[in-house]
Design a protein around this motif. Structure first.
Motif, PDB file in Angstrom:
ATOM      1  N   GLY A 237       6.416   7.324   9.105  1.00 15.84           N
ATOM      2  CA  GLY A 237       5.953   8.714   9.097  1.00 15.84           C
ATOM      3  C   GLY A 237       4.667   8.881   8.318  1.00 15.84           C
ATOM      4  N   LEU A 238       4.544   8.188   7.177  1.00 15.00           N
ATOM      5  CA  LEU A 238       3.334   8.297   6.368  1.00 15.00           C
ATOM      6  C   LEU A 238       2.149   7.639   7.070  1.00 15.00           C
ATOM      7  N   ILE A 239       2.396   6.524   7.753  1.00 17.64           N
ATOM      8  CA  ILE A 239       1.323   5.856   8.496  1.00 17.64           C
ATOM      9  C   ILE A 239       0.779   6.787   9.582  1.00 17.64           C
ATOM     10  N   GLY A 240       1.684   7.477  10.300  1.00  8.87           N
ATOM     11  CA  GLY A 240       1.240   8.419  11.324  1.00  8.87           C
ATOM     12  C   GLY A 240       0.415   9.544  10.736  1.00  8.87           C
ATOM     13  N   THR A 241       0.801  10.016   9.549  1.00  6.99           N
ATOM     14  CA  THR A 241       0.045  11.074   8.880  1.00  6.99           C
ATOM     15  C   THR A 241      -1.348  10.587   8.504  1.00  6.99           C
ATOM     16  N   ILE A 242      -1.445   9.360   8.015  1.00  5.04           N
ATOM     17  CA  ILE A 242      -2.747   8.798   7.643  1.00  5.04           C
ATOM     18  C   ILE A 242      -3.651   8.682   8.870  1.00  5.04           C
ATOM     19  N   VAL A 243      -3.094   8.221   9.976  1.00  5.50           N
ATOM     20  CA  VAL A 243      -3.880   8.116  11.215  1.00  5.50           C
ATOM     21  C   VAL A 243      -4.377   9.494  11.655  1.00  5.50           C
ATOM     22  N   ALA A 244      -3.489  10.496  11.564  1.00  9.32           N
ATOM     23  CA  ALA A 244      -3.876  11.858  11.945  1.00  9.32           C
ATOM     24  C   ALA A 244      -4.990  12.370  11.039  1.00  9.32           C
ATOM     25  N   PHE A 245      -4.847  12.185   9.727  1.00  9.52           N
ATOM     26  CA  PHE A 245      -5.898  12.592   8.791  1.00  9.52           C
ATOM     27  C   PHE A 245      -7.229  11.923   9.162  1.00  9.52           C
ATOM     28  N   THR A 246      -7.176  10.616   9.414  1.00  6.60           N
ATOM     29  CA  THR A 246      -8.399   9.852   9.675  1.00  6.60           C
ATOM     30  C   THR A 246      -9.105  10.337  10.938  1.00  6.60           C
ATOM     31  N   LEU A 247      -8.342  10.468  12.022  1.00 12.23           N
ATOM     32  CA  LEU A 247      -8.952  10.862  13.293  1.00 12.23           C
ATOM     33  C   LEU A 247      -9.500  12.284  13.234  1.00 12.23           C
ATOM     34  N   ILE A 248      -8.724  13.194  12.672  1.00 12.18           N
ATOM     35  CA  ILE A 248      -9.143  14.596  12.668  1.00 12.18           C
ATOM     36  C   ILE A 248     -10.301  14.816  11.711  1.00 12.18           C
ATOM     37  N   ALA A 249     -10.220  14.244  10.502  1.00 10.97           N
ATOM     38  CA  ALA A 249     -11.306  14.411   9.539  1.00 10.97           C
ATOM     39  C   ALA A 249     -12.598  13.786  10.059  1.00 10.97           C
ATOM     40  N   SER A 250     -12.491  12.618  10.685  1.00  9.00           N
ATOM     41  CA  SER A 250     -13.682  11.940  11.202  1.00  9.00           C
ATOM     42  C   SER A 250     -14.297  12.721  12.356  1.00  9.00           C
ATOM     43  N   ALA A 251     -13.448  13.146  13.297  1.00 10.21           N
ATOM     44  CA  ALA A 251     -13.958  13.893  14.447  1.00 10.21           C
ATOM     45  C   ALA A 251     -14.600  15.202  14.006  1.00 10.21           C
ATOM     46  N   GLU A 252     -13.957  15.919  13.088  1.00 17.01           N
ATOM     47  CA  GLU A 252     -14.506  17.204  12.638  1.00 17.01           C
ATOM     48  C   GLU A 252     -15.848  16.998  11.941  1.00 17.01           C
ATOM     49  N   SER A 253     -15.951  15.948  11.117  1.00 15.78           N
ATOM     50  CA  SER A 253     -17.189  15.687  10.388  1.00 15.78           C
ATOM     51  C   SER A 253     -18.327  15.324  11.330  1.00 15.78           C
ATOM     52  N   LEU A 254     -18.049  14.458  12.303  1.00 11.76           N
ATOM     53  CA  LEU A 254     -19.117  13.989  13.182  1.00 11.76           C
ATOM     54  C   LEU A 254     -19.524  15.045  14.199  1.00 11.76           C
ATOM     55  N   PHE A 255     -18.567  15.868  14.636  1.00 15.51           N
ATOM     56  CA  PHE A 255     -18.943  16.981  15.514  1.00 15.51           C
ATOM     57  C   PHE A 255     -19.746  18.021  14.738  1.00 15.51           C
ATOM     58  N   SER A 256     -19.392  18.211  13.471  1.00 13.78           N
ATOM     59  CA  SER A 256     -20.171  19.118  12.629  1.00 13.78           C
ATOM     60  C   SER A 256     -21.590  18.583  12.455  1.00 13.78           C
ATOM     61  N   ALA A 257     -21.711  17.268  12.285  1.00 13.36           N
ATOM     62  CA  ALA A 257     -23.045  16.666  12.128  1.00 13.36           C
ATOM     63  C   ALA A 257     -23.905  16.920  13.358  1.00 13.36           C
ATOM     64  N   ALA A 258     -23.303  16.794  14.532  1.00 15.85           N
ATOM     65  CA  ALA A 258     -24.052  17.051  15.767  1.00 15.85           C
ATOM     66  C   ALA A 258     -24.523  18.498  15.823  1.00 15.85           C
ATOM     67  N   ALA A 259     -23.663  19.421  15.363  1.00 17.42           N
ATOM     68  CA  ALA A 259     -24.042  20.840  15.362  1.00 17.42           C
ATOM     69  C   ALA A 259     -25.153  21.112  14.350  1.00 17.42           C
ATOM     70  N   VAL A 260     -25.069  20.503  13.176  1.00 16.87           N
ATOM     71  CA  VAL A 260     -26.093  20.698  12.144  1.00 16.87           C
ATOM     72  C   VAL A 260     -27.431  20.132  12.594  1.00 16.87           C
ATOM     73  N   ASP A 261     -27.413  19.006  13.305  1.00 21.37           N
ATOM     74  CA  ASP A 261     -28.665  18.414  13.805  1.00 21.37           C
ATOM     75  C   ASP A 261     -29.421  19.379  14.708  1.00 21.37           C
ATOM     76  N   ARG A 262     -28.681  20.240  15.390  1.00 27.21           N
ATOM     77  CA  ARG A 262     -29.334  21.202  16.284  1.00 27.21           C
ATOM     78  C   ARG A 262     -29.955  22.375  15.522  1.00 27.21           C
ATOM     79  N   MET A 263     -29.662  22.473  14.227  1.00 34.42           N
ATOM     80  CA  MET A 263     -30.139  23.602  13.435  1.00 34.42           C
ATOM     81  C   MET A 263     -31.461  23.331  12.711  1.00 34.42           C
ATOM     82  N   HIS A 264     -31.872  22.067  12.638  1.00 39.54           N
ATOM     83  CA  HIS A 264     -33.082  21.754  11.867  1.00 39.54           C
ATOM     84  C   HIS A 264     -33.886  20.657  12.572  1.00 39.54           C
ATOM     85  N   ASP A 265     -35.100  20.444  12.083  1.00 36.46           N
ATOM     86  CA  ASP A 265     -36.007  19.476  12.686  1.00 36.46           C
ATOM     87  C   ASP A 265     -36.150  18.212  11.842  1.00 36.46           C
TER      88      ASP A 265
END
Length: 484
Positions: A237-265
């Motif tokens: 159960g803890l391993i599954g939680t760690i995988v969920a944390f990793t995938l969601i935190a990584s995806a949210e961060s990198l999608f946020s980075a793509a959005a921020v890149d569109r805001m500046h030059d």
């Protein structure tokens, strides 16, 4: 001065981001079921540790509303001492993925799955925080939270304490919604800080019977995970939680980075380096027993809009959080819980992509199905399973869309009937292919030409061979299958 040409812009932006981050750090911590100071610790680490590293120069990291539900579930199931283990393991996995250059592949995740994930998180977050607005305890499950809301509001009508909390929380949401419509001069103070500040003042002046943040001190709240906590890693159960944390935190961060890149030059994000920076921050947060971090689009957008030019602004915002946590922790004790709940209800509402759904519905209704099923699965089951359901649906839809096959029949009235197959013949389209072939004449020779196929899987090849054998029996005319 020429050595630091943007010092004024970065200094000003750092103050703005600090004022935006302060109430959000505290609110996310309280909603996650952990001491408020731990939210500040994650914000400090996100600013100073992650902020110093290479990746995305203007993106700001800290505790995020998007992980609130998952953190709360983890704390309830495994306990607060194990949270540090989960966050530490998440950080190490992110560092490993960044070193292996996996970061760029997160851009291949279906946007509908990500938006469905955020919508599901938003719905559960809003439902849970509405109970805090009513000064009530929320049910544990997502379905329970939503189903119990009508009864909770009915019960609140007979409670002075609940009505006071509801009024304060509703007022906080109203300030947040209306703040962007005020004149520019009034909006010098960020909306979240203004809303919480006004709610705190109202609670003190009117002596409202509402709960406030419990403060135990910065150093008392920091509790590195013990050796016993690491023993929990043996559980699935803890391993599954760690995988969920990793995938969601990584995806949210990198999608946020793509959005921020569109805001500046300025310089574009180096995705693998940004993933390693997020991992380093989470590893430090895990050692300190704090909340996990992601890049946060609200703080990042505030940073860009305030005129930040370099990473100095996000590092300084972490320094201001550290000074506040060390010198003024008692201020937190005056903040009403319903006010923080109002901030998170507003944040949760922004996670639900209403406009995106409307646009998708007009052009890509299959994507709306993926988004909706992902969100509902998260609400009904859990975060990890909901995301897996969304990814599975996305893969299935892609396979279905890719397996387009076309059958053209040329019948000149005499001679063999010619059937040309083109496209991608997979098992998903096998019923259609066989139905079309069965409809061909049985009393004349048939030539099936496969040269137009880009892909022919084993199931279709076997089915075509079996069909050709059946239709080449002594009672029927022969069938010839060619690839040219």
């Amino acid at each position: 001065m020429t050595k630091y040409p943007h010092v004024k812009q970065d200094f000003t932006a750092s103050l703005v981001v600090f004022l935006v981050a302060l109430p959000l750090c505290v609110g996310v911590a309280v909603a996650s079921g952990v001491p408020a100071e731990l939210g500040l610790v994650t914000g400090i680490v996100g600013g100073i540790v992650t902020g110093l590293m290479r990746g995305s120069s203007l993106q700001v990291s800290g505790p995020a509303a998007g992980l609130t539900v998952l953190v709360y579930e983890a704390v309830q199931e495994f306990g607060l001492p194990v949270l540090g283990v989960v966050v530490l393991a998440t950080g190490l996995l992110q560092i490993g993925m960044g070193a292996l250059k996996v970061g760029r592949y997160f851009r291949a995740i279906s946007v509908s799955v990500v938006e469905g994930m955020l919508a599901g998180i938003g719905l559960v977050l809003i439902a849970g925080q509405l109970y805090a607005l009513l000064a009530m305890k929320a049910p544990d499950s997502g379905i329970g939270k939503i189903a119990g809301l009508p009864g909770a509001f009915a019960d609140a009508l007979g409670s002075t304490r609940s009505l006071a909390a509801l009024g304060l929380g509703a007022g906080t949401v109203a300030v947040l919604v209306l703040w962007k419509h005020l004149p520019q001069r009034a909006r010098v103070v960020p909306g979240p800080l203004a809303a919480v500040g006004l709610a705190t003042s109202a609670a003190v002046v009117l002596d409202l019977p509402v709960a406030t943040v419990e403060v135990s001190g910065l150093f008392e709240s920091v509790q590195p995970p013990s050796a016993a906590a690491f023993g929990e890693l043996a559980g699935f159960g803890l391993i599954g939680t760690i995988v969920a944390f990793t995938l969601i935190a990584s995806a949210e961060s990198l999608f946020s980075a793509a959005a921020v890149d569109r805001m500046h030059d300025g310089p574009r994000t180096a995705y693998d380096k940004e993933l390693m920076a997020q991992g380093a921050g989470n590893a430090v947060c895990g050692v300190l027993g704090a909340l996990p971090m992601t890049a946060v689009i609200v703080r990042s957008a505030a940073n860009v809009q305030a005129g930040a030019r370099t990473k100095a602004s996000r590092v300084l915002h972490g320094v201001w959080l550290l000074l506040f946590a060390a010198l003024l922790p008692g201020v937190l004790a005056h903040i009403p819980i319903p006010a923080l709940a109002g901030v998170l209800v507003h944040a949760g509402a922004k996670l639900i992509p209403v406009r995106a759904v409307a646009g998708l519905w007009r052009e890509h209704r299959g994507e709306v199905l993926i988004l909706s099923v992902t969100a509902v699965s998260i609400v009904a089951v859990s975060m990890f399973e909901g995301v897996l359901v969304g990814v599975a649906l996305s893969v299935a839809k892609t396979a279905w869309d890719a397996s387009q096959v076309k059958l053209e029949v040329v019948d000149k009235g005499s001679g063999p009937v010619q059937a040309h197959l083109s496209g991608n013949a997979t098992f998903l389209r096998l019923p259609k292919i066989l139905d079309s072939l069965e409809a061909l004449p049985h009393d004349r020779p048939v030539e099936v030409n496969l040269s137009g196929l880009h892909h022919l899987d084993h199931a279709c090849r076997t089915a075509l061979e079996n069909w050709a054998q059946r239709h080449s029996s002594p009672e029927t005319e022969p069938v010839r299958v060619t690839s040219s």
